[in-house]
Design a protein around this motif. Structure first.
Motif, PDB file in Angstrom:
ATOM      1  N   TYR A   1       0.729  -1.340  -0.015  1.00  0.00           N
ATOM      2  CA  TYR A   1       0.006  -0.094   0.026  1.00  0.00           C
ATOM      3  C   TYR A   1       0.930   1.126  -0.015  1.00  0.00           C
ATOM      4  O   TYR A   1       0.468   2.450  -0.545  1.00  0.00           O
TER       5      TYR A   1
ATOM      6  N   MET B   1       1.562   1.714  -3.521  1.00  0.00           N
ATOM      7  CA  MET B   1       0.341   2.094  -4.233  1.00  0.00           C
ATOM      8  C   MET B   1       0.228   3.586  -4.180  1.00  0.00           C
ATOM      9  O   MET B   1      -0.049   4.350  -5.022  1.00  0.00           O
ATOM     10  N   GLN B   2       0.613   4.078  -2.772  1.00  0.00           N
ATOM     11  CA  GLN B   2       0.449   5.591  -2.685  1.00  0.00           C
ATOM     12  C   GLN B   2       1.633   6.262  -3.539  1.00  0.00           C
ATOM     13  O   GLN B   2       1.227   7.190  -4.340  1.00  0.00           O
TER      14      GLN B   2
ATOM     15  N   GLN C   1      -0.381  -6.579  -9.874  1.00  0.00           N
ATOM     16  CA  GLN C   1       0.645  -7.174  -9.434  1.00  0.00           C
ATOM     17  C   GLN C   1       1.482  -8.047  -9.983  1.00  0.00           C
ATOM     18  O   GLN C   1       0.961  -8.730 -11.145  1.00  0.00           O
TER      19      GLN C   1
ATOM     20  N   ALA D   1      -7.533  -3.514  -4.621  1.00  0.00           N
ATOM     21  CA  ALA D   1      -6.088  -3.288  -4.768  1.00  0.00           C
ATOM     22  C   ALA D   1      -5.670  -3.504  -6.144  1.00  0.00           C
ATOM     23  O   ALA D   1      -4.463  -2.759  -6.766  1.00  0.00           O
TER      24      ALA D   1
ATOM     25  N   GLU E   1      -5.335   8.844   0.875  1.00  0.00           N
ATOM     26  CA  GLU E   1      -4.067   8.129   1.019  1.00  0.00           C
ATOM     27  C   GLU E   1      -4.450   6.486   1.368  1.00  0.00           C
ATOM     28  O   GLU E   1      -5.452   6.279   2.055  1.00  0.00           O
ATOM     29  N   PHE E   2      -3.562   5.625   0.824  1.00  0.00           N
ATOM     30  CA  PHE E   2      -4.050   4.302   0.890  1.00  0.00           C
ATOM     31  C   PHE E   2      -3.905   3.754   2.356  1.00  0.00           C
ATOM     32  O   PHE E   2      -2.713   4.120   2.973  1.00  0.00           O
TER      33      PHE E   2
ATOM     34  N   ARG F   1      -3.417   0.721   5.265  1.00  0.00           N
ATOM     35  CA  ARG F   1      -2.706  -0.654   5.284  1.00  0.00           C
ATOM     36  C   ARG F   1      -3.403  -1.879   5.003  1.00  0.00           C
ATOM     37  O   ARG F   1      -2.843  -3.050   5.173  1.00  0.00           O
ATOM     38  N   SER F   2      -4.939  -1.698   4.713  1.00  0.00           N
ATOM     39  CA  SER F   2      -5.480  -3.142   4.614  1.00  0.00           C
ATOM     40  C   SER F   2      -6.639  -2.834   3.597  1.00  0.00           C
ATOM     41  O   SER F   2      -7.172  -1.647   3.562  1.00  0.00           O
ATOM     42  N   GLU F   3      -7.252  -3.892   2.946  1.00  0.00           N
ATOM     43  CA  GLU F   3      -8.479  -3.697   2.034  1.00  0.00           C
ATOM     44  C   GLU F   3      -9.704  -3.215   2.803  1.00  0.00           C
ATOM     45  O   GLU F   3     -10.348  -2.184   2.269  1.00  0.00           O
TER      46      GLU F   3
ATOM     47  N   ASN G   1      -9.291   0.673   3.437  1.00  0.00           N
ATOM     48  CA  ASN G   1      -9.454   1.277   2.159  1.00  0.00           C
ATOM     49  C   ASN G   1     -11.125   1.347   1.743  1.00  0.00           C
ATOM     50  O   ASN G   1     -11.430   2.126   1.216  1.00  0.00           O
TER      51      ASN G   1
END
Length: 301
Positions: A74, A77-78, A94, A165, A180-181, A183-185, A188
């Motif tokens: 993540y 990803m940001q 990915q 993701a 801002e992403f 740390r978990s789905e 988010n």
């Protein structure tokens, strides 16, 4: 502004898989820009692959650039979102995935129009559906004709309704909300629910996770994970690219037929049992418990 579709590929110690993922993007979307965000891979083969890919594409890692602090999926990803700030569209994949069919320019234009026509849309999902989730998807996904994509309803899942993701997005739409992403789905997903409508799953997907992939995250695999990978025969099993006739069939089918991977794709290893697996300990309660126990003991000792 760059009007091409930017592919951001996230990598960690899976050189063979990364090489294949990027090759399928090059084959299926020849004019696409590719940026690889590597999480400080230390595997020698992966490092060689990254060096070769850097001759044609942008490769970003901790230490070789200064404006983004990379680290973890993540975090990367940001960094990718900020890197893509001036692009119209970005697609996050990915390294254990591939593009499975040619993606026409008209389709990319249609993604762009979709965001134009739906100001609360933040994410489109580019992947086929997993056969292991067929029953759930048949009961929770419905086709939104106005959007031209499927949306999920009627589920109490903590993730997957508003965010994924793996995504297609218009970067400016996220950045306007100071996204801002987390740390978990689930984190988010909750964040996306505050600002946006539910994620749309493409009617005609173009990407997919590879089946039965070994797990590479972390430097030490648990005994349970090693046993699970051996039992399932995990390895490198890419998909055959869809031909023109197969793409036409996918695009012209009834919306009542969900785009389930096993119904449209063919794996190069035709001996893999269907539905395909995507997690080594899938379906094994014993190994999952053994894995959790070993992880707990590691924390103590």
């Amino acid at each position: 502004m760059n009007d091409r579709l930017l592919f951001c590929v996230f990598s960690f110690n899976r050189g063979k898989f990364l090489e294949h993922c990027v090759t399928t993007i090059e084959e299926c979307v020849p004019d696409a820009e590719v940026a690889i965000f590597d999480d400080d891979s230390f595997d020698e083969y992966t490092c060689d692959v990254l060096k070769t890919l850097s001759e044609k594409h942008t490769v970003l890692q901790p230490g070789n650039q200064s404006t983004h602090k990379l680290g973890g999926l993540y975090g990367n990803m940001q960094s990718a979102l900020e890197y893509a700030a001036d692009r119209r569209l970005v697609c996050f994949l990915q390294d254990d995935m591939q593009v499975v069919r040619p993606l026409a320019g008209e389709e990319i234009d249609a993604f762009d129009r979709c965001f134009d026509d739906n100001p609360r849309l933040a994410f489109l999902h580019p992947c086929f559906l997993k056969g292991i989730n067929r029953k759930r998807d048949e009961s929770t996904l419905s086709f939104d004709r106005e959007l031209g994509a499927y949306r999920r309803q009627g589920t109490d899942q903590s993730a997957g309704q508003y965010f994924s993701a793996i995504l297609i997005a218009r970067p400016s739409r996220l950045l306007e909300q100071s996204w801002e992403f987390g740390r978990s789905e689930p984190v988010n997903d909750r964040q996306a629910k505050q600002y946006f409508d539910r994620i749309g799953h493409l009617f005609a997907p173009f990407a997919m996770w590879l089946p039965e992939v070994p797990t590479y995250r972390g430097k030490r695999k648990t005994l349970a994970l090693r046993l699970a990978e051996k039992h399932r025969g995990c390895g490198f099993f890419p998909y055959r690219l869809l031909d023109q006739k197969e793409v036409k069939s996918l695009q012209e089918r009834s919306p009542d037929m969900l785009p389930v991977a096993e119904d449209f794709l063919a794996c190069t290893n035709d001996r893999l049992e269907k539905p395909w697996g995507y997690y080594p300990m899938q379906g094994s309660r014993f190994l999952k418990k053994l894995n959790s126990l070993e992880l707990a003991l590691r924390k103590l000792f």
